[in-house]
Design an enzyme around this catalytic site. Sequence first.
Site, PDB file in Angstrom:
ATOM      1  N   GLU A  86       1.017  -1.056  -0.127  1.00 28.85           N
ATOM      2  CA  GLU A  86       0.123   0.369  -0.147  1.00 28.85           C
ATOM      3  C   GLU A  86       0.602   1.093  -0.020  1.00 28.85           C
ATOM      4  O   GLU A  86       0.664   2.272  -0.920  1.00 28.85           O
ATOM      5  CB  GLU A  86      -1.154   0.354   1.167  1.00 28.85           C
ATOM      6  N   ASP A 104      -3.052   8.316  -1.664  1.00 26.16           N
ATOM      7  CA  ASP A 104      -4.396   8.260  -2.638  1.00 26.16           C
ATOM      8  C   ASP A 104      -4.928   9.575  -2.732  1.00 26.16           C
ATOM      9  O   ASP A 104      -6.224   9.291  -2.494  1.00 26.16           O
ATOM     10  CB  ASP A 104      -5.416   7.293  -2.513  1.00 26.16           C
TER      11      ASP A 104
END
Length: 207
Positions: A86, A104
Site C-alpha cells: 500500500e 491515494d
Amino acid sequence: KITGALLIASAAAKCGNYACVQEISASGCSGTCNQDGYCGSGGKTCSERLASNDWSNLRQYQSKARSAGSKKNVDHNLIGAIISRETRAGAALQSWNGQYGWGDCYGGQCYGWGLMQVDRRYHNTQGAWDSQAHMEQATGILIDTINCVGRNHSGWSLAQKTKGGVSGYNAGCGNVQTYDGMDIGTTGNDYSNDTVVRGQYFRSRGF
C-alpha cells in the site's frame, strides 16, 4: 516425534484464525504493481524485489505488526505485506491539510490513511498513521473481507478464503468472483498475488 508435533502446532498457532502466508499459493507481481514502477518482469521475483526495497523501512513496524496480528489472530506477515504494497512501508505517504500520513491523493484530496491505507470515505480512521491502533483497524477490515469471501465461497479452503480477503481488501469482497480471477479489477490486476508473495518474503526474513 513429540517435539516435531509441538513445533508444527506452534507454527500453526502463530497464524491465528486464518491461513499462514506460506500456505497460500500466489504468482507474484504483474510488473506494474507498486508506486515505484516496473520490475522489468512480473512474477515472484518482482514481488520479492519490491519487498526487499521496503524491508529496511518495514522492520521498524515489526513489533506493532506482531502485536496487531496476535490481537486479531492473523498472520502478522500479511499485515507487513499490505504495509509494503500500500505505501512502500510508509515511503509513499505525504502530508495533506497539514497532517502527514496520507496516500491515494488526487484532485486536491487524499483518501487513504496510514501505513495500510484505511479509506476515510468508508471508515472513521483510528490512531496515528503508524500506530498499532491503525494496524488493528485495518486488520479488522481485512478480517471482515476474508469472512465475507468465505460466506460467498464456502467451498474454498481457508488459504483460498484468506487470499480472497487480501484481494478484497483492495477492491472489495464483491469483486472476488472466482479464485483464478480474483485479482481482476484490483490495482495492477495483481493485488493478492503480489501481496502474498511479499508476505512470504518477509516471513523468510524473520519479520
